[in-house]
Design an enzyme around this catalytic site. Structure first.
Site, short mmCIF file in Angstrom:
data_model
loop_
_atom_site.label_atom_id
_atom_site.label_comp_id
_atom_site.label_asym_id
_atom_site.label_seq_id
_atom_site.Cartn_x
_atom_site.Cartn_y
_atom_site.Cartn_z
N LYS A 1 0.85 -1.18 0.00
CA LYS A 1 0.00 0.00 0.00
C LYS A 1 0.89 1.24 0.00
CE LYS A 1 -3.82 1.90 2.82
NZ LYS A 1 -4.65 1.62 4.03
N SER B 1 -9.34 1.69 3.51
CA SER B 1 -8.53 2.47 2.59
C SER B 1 -7.53 1.64 1.78
CB SER B 1 -7.76 3.54 3.37
OG SER B 1 -6.90 2.95 4.33
N SER C 1 -9.83 -0.81 7.53
CA SER C 1 -9.17 -0.52 6.25
C SER C 1 -8.38 -1.67 5.66
CB SER C 1 -8.26 0.70 6.39
OG SER C 1 -9.03 1.88 6.47
#
Length: 538
Positions: free
Chosen positions: A126, A206, A230
């Site tokens: 990420k 996210s 997330s």
């Protein structure tokens, strides 16, 4: 993990029925019912393995025999990214050194000096995880300049384990902690990530790019981060596995923060085995105990196969607010778990309303403290006030949604030295832990289970996210582990089952999750549908 113990564990896992990834009869890898790959998305089959379903232990067996190299595997994933990612926009960039990393792993495998289960395995990160050789932006143009000076601690651990850092994934900008009505999976740097199952549906956030990339088989594993939901929500909504570790188990050094009191990075994969093996590398504190629990627990589960749930007590928190279709998935799930020998009782963890009332104000204070500290290590805006001003003066940051209400509220929030804030965080920690501990003790549970997510909503910048997902909050606020595994679908849209347990029970939870995964066998390949019919939920 020593070479002998890794080989023994690999053999146990490969021999056991836990090696999952069996597709439903009507859902063949590649997305077409006739079993052929969708022409516009390439084939997940390469090198004699099915990238959709192959596991790390299977790959390592082939590498040890010399019938597969990390270079071949890495090239296969790079080709998948080139072919598929223009449709879903999950990967921001690939590493210019990925093939060099793979070649180094090939040398170690030939010499018999492989470093463990992740040696030669392609991993996506990420883009809020610092990498010294690639930009780390948190999705914001404010950080799109020079890369960080050093790797995040977890990246150092992955490199030492021989993993191939394949690239960086898109995310909800600033991990969904900027605007009051954000759109998950959107960032000014990467645009909008799409759900591979239905392209106009949201991937949740996210860790949107990590979840979507795994669903599309663009890497073997990925790293996500979570403050509350997330990791597990993108895992559930993209039909993959995501583990939020116990707080402190994975170092947060070099990860763009929201709150040190709740933030953690964690592994995501298409199966529980790969998730557990990745956690064994990421683990920082109590690492030997955690490695042994995760790997040994999964080996035991593999030996026991589908009977591994016998006698396990699972508390089902149904959350009917997520709708009748999701509730029907939970009913079918409970039936399958009972058939496997588990005892499933219905529960409602207490204190949820109070947790919802207190969590956000506490996060505002913590974000101001922690983002100021992080920005001080980077080029660009040096604190939250400067970041707010950057967004005001850069129209590209407002192309999906203009608001930065959370930034502005955090700037005005009480400092973390404030007695009222401290009392609030103390109450949050107490009630969140009691909500899980008391529920598990009163029903003698091995875990609490709940729906991870509703069916994916349509992506709409004007409206923002259409999500109210309370299941992740108790474990997130408590700092306890949670694990999402595929449970089923509402039409084309995946729904996950969220499992949670007590503090640092990560290994036991992964073992239980492996048994649940084996019994449910709910994974199916995405079909990259443009949209659903007019009667589908929005």
């Amino acid at each position: 993990m020593g070479k002998k113990s890794m080989a023994a564990m690999t053999a146990a896992l490969v021999a056991g029925s836990l090696l999952t990834g069996v597709t439903d009869a009507g859902a063949q890898p590649g997305g077409r019912e006739d079993g052929k790959a969708s022409p516009s998305h390439g084939s997940p089959r390469a090198l004699g393995v099915d990238l959709d379903t192959v596991t790390i232990p299977e790959l390592q067996v082939r590498m040890e025999k010399g019938s597969l190299t990390s270079s071949q595997l890495t090239r296969a994933y790079l080709r998948r990214i080139k072919d598929v990612d223009p449709t879903i926009h999950a990967v921001l960039r690939t590493s210019p050194t990925a093939l060099r990393q793979a070649a180094a792993s090939d040398i170690r495998h030939r010499r018999g000096t492989a470093r463990g289960p992740l040696d030669g395995i392609p991993v996506l990160l990420k883009d809020n995880v610092d990498t010294r050789d690639m930009p780390t932006t948190a999705g914001s143009l404010a950080l799109a300049g020079s890369p960080p000076r050093t790797d995040a601690a977890l990246v150092t651990r992955l490199r030492k384990a021989g993993a191939v850092i394949l690239g960086k994934t898109n995310l909800s900008e600033w991990a969904n902690f900027r605007g009051a009505k954000p759109t998950s999976g959107w960032s000014a740097v990467g645009g909008q990530t799409h759900n591979p199952y239905v392209l106009d549906r949201n991937p949740c956030g996210s860790s949107a790019g990590s979840g979507a990339a795994l669903a599309a088989s663009l890497a073997q594993v990925a790293i996500g981060t979570e403050t509350d939901g997330s990791i597990v929500c993108p895992a559930g909504m993209n039909g993959v596995v995501g583990h939020k570790p116990s707080l402190g188990l994975v170092s947060q050094s070099g990860v763009v923060p929201i709150s040190a009191e709740q933030d953690t990075a964690g592994p995501m994969a298409r199966n529980v085995i790969d998730t557990a093996l990745t956690l064994s590398v990421l683990s920082e504190r109590k690492q030997e105990r955690t490695r042994g629990a995760a790997a040994g627990g999964l080996a035991r589960a593999a030996d026991q196969g589908s009977t591994s749930l016998r006698g396990k007590r699972i508390g089902l928190w149904r959350l009917p607010s997520l709708g009748p279709d999701v509730d029907a998935v939970m009913t079918r799930t409970a039936k399958k778990l009972r058939t496997a020998g588990a005892v499933v009782v219905e529960v409602t963890p207490p204190y949820q309303a109070r947790l919802a009332e207190l969590e956000f104000p506490a996060l505002l204070s913590e974000f101001h403290r922690d983002i100021d500290a992080y920005l001080g290590t980077r080029q660009g805006p040096r604190d939250l006030a400067a970041l707010i001003e950057f967004n005001r003066t850069h129209p590209e940051e407002q192309s999906c949604f203009a608001g930065q209400e959370l930034f502005e509220q955090a700037l005005a929030a009480p400092p973390t030295t404030d007695p009222e804030y401290r009392a609030m965080r103390a109450e949050l920690k107490d009630l969140s832990r009691r909500s899980i501990d008391e529920t598990m003790a009163s029903h003698r549970l091995d875990a609490i289970a709940a729906p991870t997510n509703p069916p994916a909503w349509t992506t709409d910048c004007a409206r923002g996210d259409n999500d109210v997902i309370p299941s992740s909050t108790p474990a997130a606020v408590a700092g306890y582990p949670s694990l999402s595994v595929p449970a089923g679908s509402v039409g084309e849209l995946p729904v996950g089952l969220l499992l949670m347990a007590g503090d640092h029970q990560d290994g036991d939870l992964l073992s239980l999750g492996a048994g649940v995964e084996d019994r449910l066998r709910a994974w199916r390949a995405p079909r990259y549908l443009p949209t659903l019919g007019s009667g589908a939920p929005r």
